[in-house]
Design an enzyme around this catalytic site. Sequence first.
Site, PDB file in Angstrom:
ATOM      1  N   ASP A 143     -44.688 -13.107   7.751  1.00 22.20           N
ATOM      2  CA  ASP A 143     -44.172 -13.652   9.002  1.00 22.20           C
ATOM      3  C   ASP A 143     -44.270 -12.563  10.058  1.00 22.20           C
ATOM      4  OD1 ASP A 143     -43.445 -15.576   7.134  1.00 22.20           O
ATOM      5  OD2 ASP A 143     -41.549 -16.036   8.119  1.00 22.20           O
ATOM      6  N   LYS A 212     -44.417 -20.467  13.730  1.00 15.78           N
ATOM      7  CA  LYS A 212     -42.980 -20.464  13.469  1.00 15.78           C
ATOM      8  C   LYS A 212     -42.249 -20.258  14.783  1.00 15.78           C
ATOM      9  CE  LYS A 212     -39.694 -17.446  10.972  1.00 15.78           C
ATOM     10  NZ  LYS A 212     -39.550 -16.393   9.948  1.00 15.78           N
ATOM     11  N   LYS A 248     -43.041 -23.988  11.131  1.00 16.92           N
ATOM     12  CA  LYS A 248     -41.779 -23.552  10.538  1.00 16.92           C
ATOM     13  C   LYS A 248     -40.731 -23.320  11.616  1.00 16.92           C
ATOM     14  CE  LYS A 248     -39.635 -19.719   7.999  1.00 16.92           C
ATOM     15  NZ  LYS A 248     -39.834 -18.456   7.271  1.00 16.92           N
TER      16      LYS A 248
END
Lengths: 312, 297
Positions: A143, A212, A248
């Site tokens: 991430d 995300k 996400k």
Amino acid sequence: MSALSNRSLRTWLHGLPAVDQVGAEARAAALGTRSIKTTSKAWAIDTAISMIDLTTLEGSDTPGKVRNLCAKAMLPDRADPSTPRVAAICVYNDMVTVAREALGDSGINVAAVTTAFPSGRASLPVKLLDTQDAVTAGADEIDMVIDRGAFLSGDYRTVFDQIAAVKEVCRSNPDRADAHLKVILETGELATYDNVRRASWLAMLAGADFIKTSTGKISPAATLPVILVMLEAVRDWRGLTGAMVGVKPAGGIRTTKDAVKHLVTVNETAGPDWLTPQWFRFGASSLLTDLLLQRQKLRTGAYSGSDYVTED
Amino acid sequence: MARVDVRKTYKLYIGGKFPRSESGRSYAVVSQGRSQSFLANAAQGSRKDVRDAVVAARGAFAGWSGATAYNRGQVLYRVAEVLEGRREQFVADVIASEGVTRPRAERLVDAAIDRWVWYAGWPDKLAQVLGNLNPVAGPYFNLSAPEPTGVVGILAPQRSSLLGLISVIAPAIVSGNTVVVLTSEDRPLPAVTLSEVLATSDVPGGVVNIVTGRTAELAPWLASHHDVNAIDLTGAANAADVDWAALEASAAGTVKRVLRPAGDGPDAVEPDFAPAPSLRRMRAFLETKTVWHPKGT
């Protein structure tokens, strides 16, 4: 790649249709009113659990806490082994080894936040080394945060290059499959939905496997209209290229109701193909507790309480 | 010119706020006695309102039970002050709700306020009266002290709409419990006024949560709720379609403390709340913690 200039990126990204702010918010609010009951609710709860990236990103994280979290990931509800497992554990990169060891061959992924998370304020070599560390330690998913400063000042090329460079590092462990790259846009700092749309496209152009919303360190984090805009982006990307990109939301999703609203939005915006842990994730920690309480309520017929789930 | 009636539609009292029922329902409350005239609309709470109330009560428990006993006493006395200020409204509520005469209603309201004051004196005395230094055959101090049970569900009396209500709420919160109260089904107005009193006094939100509605619909959810630690079934007496034995059986699933209604089996009766209370209701929602502490050296 060499033909790609800041100017051409800018022209292209600013050529994207503008987001109708009022329309997006009204649409998200309308989707949030859908009533999901009984068997659909049971399905939604189980699906949501299986989509969770169980997260601990605190300065006070200890190996013990990470191992606890891993145990919870593998067996979320001790009273009911039929409860699905979560998708992944999300930790800082120095905890990847601990998590990897604790999870063994359970099939649960380890995600690491890198690139000077959460601010992203570091030079590119530092960010790459940060990522390299996590990949070498065995992270399945990375991430990364984008450089919001560069993005907001219009320096799209820098953002693009950094994502592409991190993507390269994700492919660098010959012993393992390529790590999935999730690109954190930190939408709370992007100010407008137009920027969210541009950042989504920029990340996808640069090779993101997932986009995300947030680090979870900034408020507001994941809001439904933002998710809606991002889901539209991945839907249109698929229409254009045929490839799917995951989404996400992270931060601020604490209740089952929130999670169900997100699932409805996914289904109605990107489509049911995204309703799997492969393409949609929740970055959360306390959400799991509420999902388990609701699951117990459906199973036993009585409301449950915090004495009946493990606390983080 | 005749004044237009200000018709009232009341809401619930959960977590220090006044939400509408999640179900959107309400029901008409009528006066007791011969006329049966319309008084107000009360919110008809649903099981989800009960759930929300329990969450609020659980959230408030740490703060309320952790407050010093002296502080709880002060807060409760402040409630009595506000009750006194609303005396006239309570008298009107009791006349309408119970169909009694004004002098009788005034006596009931006075007794209710006096009772609250009486209970307000108890928080910092309970440990002295119910705690003990136990004699043991060893070099230890052995101390027993009462602690609150936790979240207490209360079925408020169906008939005694104010004195009875206060006589069940006050003893539960004195020791640091937080409560979810299902009001009298047909006589909820004094409870609604009490919630306005609590909201404007110093009682932290969530310590007392008041849900109006059908007792038979809501009580089973409270009895089976895993996060409720004790249940007071006083209001099961005279409640339509409520089987208190079934509620007790359901409460046993999570080993709740149960305070049974007075009377036997199906003949449960509402107690007379007029006599001076004993420690019984306070003691019903306490746990005893015993500590062994080494002596000397």
